[in-house]
Write an enzyme that holds these catalytic residues in place. Sequence first.
Site, PDB file in Angstrom:
ATOM      1  N   ARG A 126       0.861  -1.177   0.000  1.00 49.84           N
ATOM      2  CA  ARG A 126       0.000   0.000   0.000  1.00 49.84           C
ATOM      3  C   ARG A 126       0.899   1.229   0.000  1.00 49.84           C
ATOM      4  O   ARG A 126       1.972   1.241   0.606  1.00 49.84           O
ATOM      5  CB  ARG A 126      -0.915   0.024   1.234  1.00 49.84           C
ATOM      6  CG  ARG A 126      -2.059  -0.978   1.173  1.00 49.84           C
ATOM      7  CD  ARG A 126      -3.082  -0.589   0.114  1.00 49.84           C
ATOM      8  NE  ARG A 126      -4.279  -1.401   0.139  1.00 49.84           N
ATOM      9  CZ  ARG A 126      -4.455  -2.504  -0.563  1.00 49.84           C
ATOM     10  NH1 ARG A 126      -3.474  -2.941  -1.345  1.00 49.84           N
ATOM     11  NH2 ARG A 126      -5.591  -3.174  -0.508  1.00 49.84           N
ATOM     12  N   HIS A 166      -1.085   0.165 -10.041  1.00 52.15           N
ATOM     13  CA  HIS A 166      -1.775  -0.789  -9.176  1.00 52.15           C
ATOM     14  C   HIS A 166      -2.314  -1.963 -10.002  1.00 52.15           C
ATOM     15  O   HIS A 166      -3.500  -2.314  -9.936  1.00 52.15           O
ATOM     16  CB  HIS A 166      -2.905  -0.099  -8.409  1.00 52.15           C
ATOM     17  CG  HIS A 166      -3.210  -0.773  -7.099  1.00 52.15           C
ATOM     18  ND1 HIS A 166      -3.627  -0.091  -5.978  1.00 52.15           N
ATOM     19  CD2 HIS A 166      -3.142  -2.080  -6.710  1.00 52.15           C
ATOM     20  CE1 HIS A 166      -3.828  -0.935  -4.987  1.00 52.15           C
ATOM     21  NE2 HIS A 166      -3.530  -2.149  -5.410  1.00 52.15           N
ATOM     22  N   GLU A 209      -3.039   7.978  -4.245  1.00 52.97           N
ATOM     23  CA  GLU A 209      -3.347   7.059  -5.338  1.00 52.97           C
ATOM     24  C   GLU A 209      -4.772   7.305  -5.811  1.00 52.97           C
ATOM     25  O   GLU A 209      -5.692   7.325  -4.976  1.00 52.97           O
ATOM     26  CB  GLU A 209      -3.184   5.616  -4.861  1.00 52.97           C
ATOM     27  CG  GLU A 209      -3.328   4.599  -5.975  1.00 52.97           C
ATOM     28  CD  GLU A 209      -3.056   3.176  -5.506  1.00 52.97           C
ATOM     29  OE1 GLU A 209      -3.940   2.326  -5.690  1.00 52.97           O
ATOM     30  OE2 GLU A 209      -1.968   2.923  -4.958  1.00 52.97           O
TER      31      GLU A 209
END
Length: 305
Positions: free
Chosen positions: A218, A266, A247
């Site tokens: 993360r 991602h 993000e």
Amino acid sequence: MSHEPRVCVGPDSSPQFEQAIRDGGGIVVGAAAEADAIVWRGSPQQLQPLLHDGIRWVQLPSAGVEHWLASGVLDDARRWTGATGAYGPITAEHALALLLAGFRRLAECARASDWQGEQLEGRSLFGATVVLVGTGGIGQALTRLLAPFGVTVLAVNRSGRPLDGAAETVPFTRAGELWPRADAVVLCAPATAETRHLVDAAVLAALPSHAWLVNVARGSLVDTDALVAALADGALAGAALDVTDPEPLPSDHPLWREPRALISPHTANPAGPLRAALAERVRENVTRLREGRELLGVIDPGRGY
């Protein structure tokens, strides 16, 4: 719970997950009101109204559950399971790709507009020392993938419990002992209060200047401003990131212009393999529920994952 779990898939039906429930010995029902278990692929807000007293188990779709914890939907009235471990091999493959790309300086080579030869020579992963932060499904799978390269794995986790295949495992409180020994650091730990900004300016300064940082966990595990500064100063060989904070990364963010940064959006969990891995987790957990065995991926709200 009945011998054959009655399971609802939501918020929409899915033949793939419904078949997984049947393969696990469960019964697919069309509405949560008829169910004692739910396989959920929607949002916490959509799920909340469906949680009647008869629901004893909920399978969530993600390995990271921080937004589920923040929503307040998780309770002690039933068992909750996430996908932790289910996506380990898929994500570990991406981490290895990023690690190799970093060592071989593929991002810089791909951006070069002329032949620069020795100026862009990379390094070999063979015999390197990799500090692995997080020893769950991703960390375990990546350790196996690194074995043919003769990599020395130094592992960091919450408890210090040894990771199979690692030369050494220490708890987070002793991670500082490992940073100066790293040729690369790979982050695959969950996002918790304990891991927020685990990699900050002090950690980046402690790493050798030839080290690479790889993050498939993360974005919150890294202090982004500190990373931008370290890359700009040449204090770090580079960073290969599948996740960022913020993000998505804004289009004008300096990381996009940093030649030592390699960013994937991602995508460590491609949709096709991800669905297949989650369906297998559903099948296994329905089987375990029917047989009265411990479920996989049980969420502990106190730990944050």
